[in-house]
Enzyme design. Structure first.
Site, PDB file in Angstrom:
ATOM      1  N   ASP A 170       0.857  -1.172   0.000  1.00  0.00           N
ATOM      2  CA  ASP A 170       0.000   0.000   0.000  1.00  0.00           C
ATOM      3  C   ASP A 170       0.902   1.233   0.000  1.00  0.00           C
ATOM      4  OD1 ASP A 170      -3.015   0.737   0.467  1.00  0.00           O
ATOM      5  OD2 ASP A 170      -1.864   2.096   1.733  1.00  0.00           O
ATOM      6  N   ILE A 171       0.711   2.105  -0.984  1.00  0.00           N
ATOM      7  CA  ILE A 171       1.499   3.328  -1.065  1.00  0.00           C
ATOM      8  C   ILE A 171       1.088   4.227   0.103  1.00  0.00           C
ATOM      9  CG2 ILE A 171       2.057   5.363  -2.444  1.00  0.00           C
ATOM     10  CD1 ILE A 171       1.301   3.701  -4.946  1.00  0.00           C
ATOM     11  N   GLU A 213      -4.657   2.338  -4.308  1.00  0.00           N
ATOM     12  CA  GLU A 213      -3.201   2.358  -4.221  1.00  0.00           C
ATOM     13  C   GLU A 213      -2.678   1.078  -3.596  1.00  0.00           C
ATOM     14  OE1 GLU A 213      -4.604   4.183  -0.343  1.00  0.00           O
ATOM     15  OE2 GLU A 213      -5.243   4.298  -2.406  1.00  0.00           O
TER      16      GLU A 213
END
Length: 185
Positions: free
Chosen positions: A61-62, A104
């Site tokens: 996960d960004i 994301e």
């Protein structure tokens, strides 16, 4: 007539391939999409069980991605997603699968990879992402990623969903520990 028919057949085959590609990949990044991932993972689990080989997944996960969209706009956010996917894809082997399963959120399937090797790979990828440079109007955007790493265990997980849920819990722990971390069971 035969020449036209051959051209028509070639055209239809190319169209079919194009539509199959659209159905299995994320239109923005080119990553495997969630639907295809949901088909790939059970297949990889079956192979790992049959061959008695290790199988690991990384749930990525960004970090603070919403801030990128809020501060720089969705166009820049899209570029960040593309750049992130390319960093993941270039780090993987041809047998690995990189999928975008949410805004994301990405997952990487690592066949024939135990948790220790998956953790080492995830840590190298985390460092690579941290070194990516994105500049917008002379302002540099720093990127980091949180990663949960889980290895398939036939006696521990019921199915692909419980396997992903395990990686998701580890991802949550990485975020809770301050982000830009890799957590492995």
């Amino acid at each position: 007539i035969v020449h036209r028919q051959k051209d028509e057949i070639a055209y239809r085959k190319s169209q079919q391939a194009h539509f199959e590609n659209l159905a299995t990949t994320d239109a923005l990044t080119g990553a495997v999409n969630r639907l295809q991932f949901n088909q790939n993972l059970p297949d990889e689990i079956s192979k790992a069980n049959a061959k008695q080989q290790a199988l690991s997944i990384l749930l990525l996960d960004i970090d603070h991605f919403k801030q990128v969209n809020d501060n720089f706009g969705h166009g820049v956010g899209d570029e960040v997603l593309i750049m992130f996917y390319r960093a993941c894809k270039s780090a993987t082997r041809n047998t690995d699968v990189v999928a975008r399963i949410g805004g994301e959120e990405f997952v990487i399937i690592l066949p024939n990879t135990n948790a220790e090797r998956a953790f080492q790979f995830a840590e190298r990828l985390r460092i690579n992402v941290e070194q990516l440079e994105i500049t917008v109007d002379d302002e540099k955007i720093g990127l980091t990623v949180s990663i949960g790493v889980s290895q398939w265990q036939q006696d521990l997980y019921e199915d692909a969903q419980s396997f992903v849920a395990s990686a998701d819990k580890l991802l949550y722990h990485a975020k809770k520990q301050g982000r830009n971390k890799v957590v492995c069971a």
